[in-house]
Structures are given as C-alpha cells and as structure tokens.
Design an enzyme around this catalytic site. Structure first.
Site, PDB file in Angstrom:
ATOM      1  N   ARG A   1       0.803  -1.215   0.000  1.00 38.21           N
ATOM      2  CA  ARG A   1       0.000   0.000   0.000  1.00 38.21           C
ATOM      3  C   ARG A   1       0.837   1.267   0.000  1.00 38.21           C
ATOM      4  NH1 ARG A   1      -5.480  -0.941   1.328  1.00 38.21           N
ATOM      5  NH2 ARG A   1      -5.728   1.277   0.874  1.00 38.21           N
TER       6      ARG A   1
ATOM      7  N   HIS B   1      15.071 -10.594   5.536  1.00 40.70           N
ATOM      8  CA  HIS B   1      15.916 -10.886   4.386  1.00 40.70           C
ATOM      9  C   HIS B   1      15.677  -9.801   3.333  1.00 40.70           C
ATOM     10  CE1 HIS B   1      17.360 -14.110   1.263  1.00 40.70           C
ATOM     11  NE2 HIS B   1      17.725 -12.897   0.918  1.00 40.70           N
TER      12      HIS B   1
ATOM     13  N   GLU C   1      19.433 -11.859   6.821  1.00 40.44           N
ATOM     14  CA  GLU C   1      19.768 -12.796   5.754  1.00 40.44           C
ATOM     15  C   GLU C   1      19.979 -12.041   4.454  1.00 40.44           C
ATOM     16  OE1 GLU C   1      16.586 -15.557   5.356  1.00 40.44           O
ATOM     17  OE2 GLU C   1      17.084 -16.648   7.185  1.00 40.44           O
TER      18      GLU C   1
ATOM     19  N   HIS D   1      13.134 -22.933   6.240  1.00 43.84           N
ATOM     20  CA  HIS D   1      12.487 -22.889   4.926  1.00 43.84           C
ATOM     21  C   HIS D   1      11.413 -23.963   4.852  1.00 43.84           C
ATOM     22  CE1 HIS D   1      11.763 -21.923   0.723  1.00 43.84           C
ATOM     23  NE2 HIS D   1      12.552 -20.885   0.902  1.00 43.84           N
TER      24      HIS D   1
END
EC number: 2.6.99.2
Length: 245
Positions: free
Chosen positions: A18, A43, A70, A190
């Site tokens: 937005r 990340h 990361e 992950h």
C-alpha cells in the site's frame, strides 16, 4: 530448547503493497518478542519487495532478543550489515531476482569469496551462518571458510514430509550429527510449519535455531500472532521432550 526466530518478510510485503507504513515492522517485531519470539529475522533483497535495507537500522534499535539479517553478500548488503552489526548474519546464495531461497552454498567452489566476506563480519563481532544443503562436504567447507554456524535449507524435507517423513529427515539428521562432530553451530529454515516442525526438530541433535516466516505469518491470519508464536514454541518444546524421551 531450539530457539524460534520469526522472519518478518511477509509482514513487510503487506506493508509495501500500500506504499505506507502499516503494518509497522518495528511494532510487529516488538510485539512478536513480547509474544515469545526468541529472535527476529529479515531478508532484504535488492529489489526490496518486502524487507528493505532501511529496516535493518530500525530493527537494530528495538530488537532485544536476537536480530538475524539474511541475504546475498553483495557490497551494499555487506555495508548495511557492518554498519548496523546485528547479532547474526546469514548468507544465502540467491541471485538478484530470485523468488525465494531454494538451495545452499557450494562452500568449496566459493571458498575464497566466502572466506573474505566472513572475515569482515567476524572482525565486526557478528555471528555468521551459511545457508547449506545437508551435504557433509559443504558443511566441512563452511567450517573451513570461517562460518560460526550453518543453516540447513529444509525445503526438500518439507516437500517430501507427507509422503515419507523418515526418508525426508534422514539426510538432515546425518548432516546434523556431522556438523556437531566438527563443532559447527546449527540453524535451520524454509517451509517448516506446524505440521512438520516437531518431527523435524526432534530428529536434529544439537539444533539451535529455526527461522520461520511464510508459514508462521500465514497461520497468524487464522490464529493471531500471539497464539501462532505460542503454537510454534510448543512444537519446539514437544520436540525437546521427544529427544529426552
């Protein structure tokens, strides 16, 4: 017990959609810590489609647990990390336009490059971690280039979990034991979620931290962030109990 670091990239993605500052990433990070998160991860990618480089400084000011950054160690990323000195930097071998991380480093082929980058972070007092696959050669390579920890890319485990959980986790368990033997710290992340986390963590001796974002934020849409963090912490607590049993 294994620590839970909450990755806020998907929260940042909602914010960016937005063009404003809502939800505010700093507020979400401090709330997550209050709800039981033991670390905050972001990340920032070169296109800054979710977490942005300027989020690093803002989060460094308020995170009281551990801040983990990361990213691919390009020059600008390295400068941001060195300027803000998070508790941990996790290096991933992502190409600039990559959708998500989907493989670990070749720590042998990239040894010279990684050694130089890691030396700079180590000199600045930042704990370092390298994203790797469950491959003993790559883990040993991570140690040789000077990383403090490895972070296992757990996508293959998650993808195979429903069909063959024992077979899916076996290479990670073996790799985890090898990492312990050579004195490497061990993280993972992950596609870990409420369905597979307890099983995975219970079979990973010496696992220190998991970083979870997409699944956790998705679950929070149904359960609320406070309840969701408690549920993930419960998964890790159950995994610890299974190991002790």
């Amino acid at each position: 017990m294994v620590r839970l670091s909450v990755n806020l990239n998907k929260v940042a993605l909602i914010r960016n959609s937005r063009g404003a500052d809502y939800p505010n990433l700093v507020k979400v990070a401090t709330d997550c810590e209050q709800f039981g998160a033991q670390g905050i991860t972001i990340h920032p990618r070169p296109d800054q489609r979710h977490a942005r480089y300027d989020d690093v400084a803002a989060l460094k000011e308020v995170v009281t647990t551990e801040l983990n950054i990361e990213g691919y160690p390009a020059e600008h990323f390295n400068q941001i990390v060195l300027s803000n000195r998070p508790h941990q930097v996790t290096l991933v071998p992502d190409e600039p336009g990559q959708l998500t991380s989907d493989h670990g480093w070749d720590t042998v082929a990239k040894a010279d490059f990684l050694k130089e980058v890691l030396a700079g972070f180590r000199e600045a007092g930042i704990r370092t971690s390298l994203f790797v696959d469950p491959d003993e050669r790559m883990i040993e390579g991570a140690k040789e280039v000077g990383a403090d920890r490895i972070e296992f890319y757990t996508g293959p485990f998650a993808h195979q979990f429903a069909a063959d959980r024992a077979g899916a986790v076996a290479p990670f368990t073996r790799a985890c034991r090898f990492a312990q033997e050579i004195g490497m710290g061990i993280n993972a992340g992950h596609d870990l979620n409420l369905d597979n986390l307890t099983y995975f963590a219970s079979r990973m001796p010496g696992l220190q931290e998991v970083s979870i974002g997409h699944a956790l934020v998705s679950d929070a849409l149904y359960y609320g962030m406070a309840n969701t963090i408690a549920m993930y912490r419960s998964c890790l607590s159950n995994a610890a109990a299974l190991q002790e049993g």
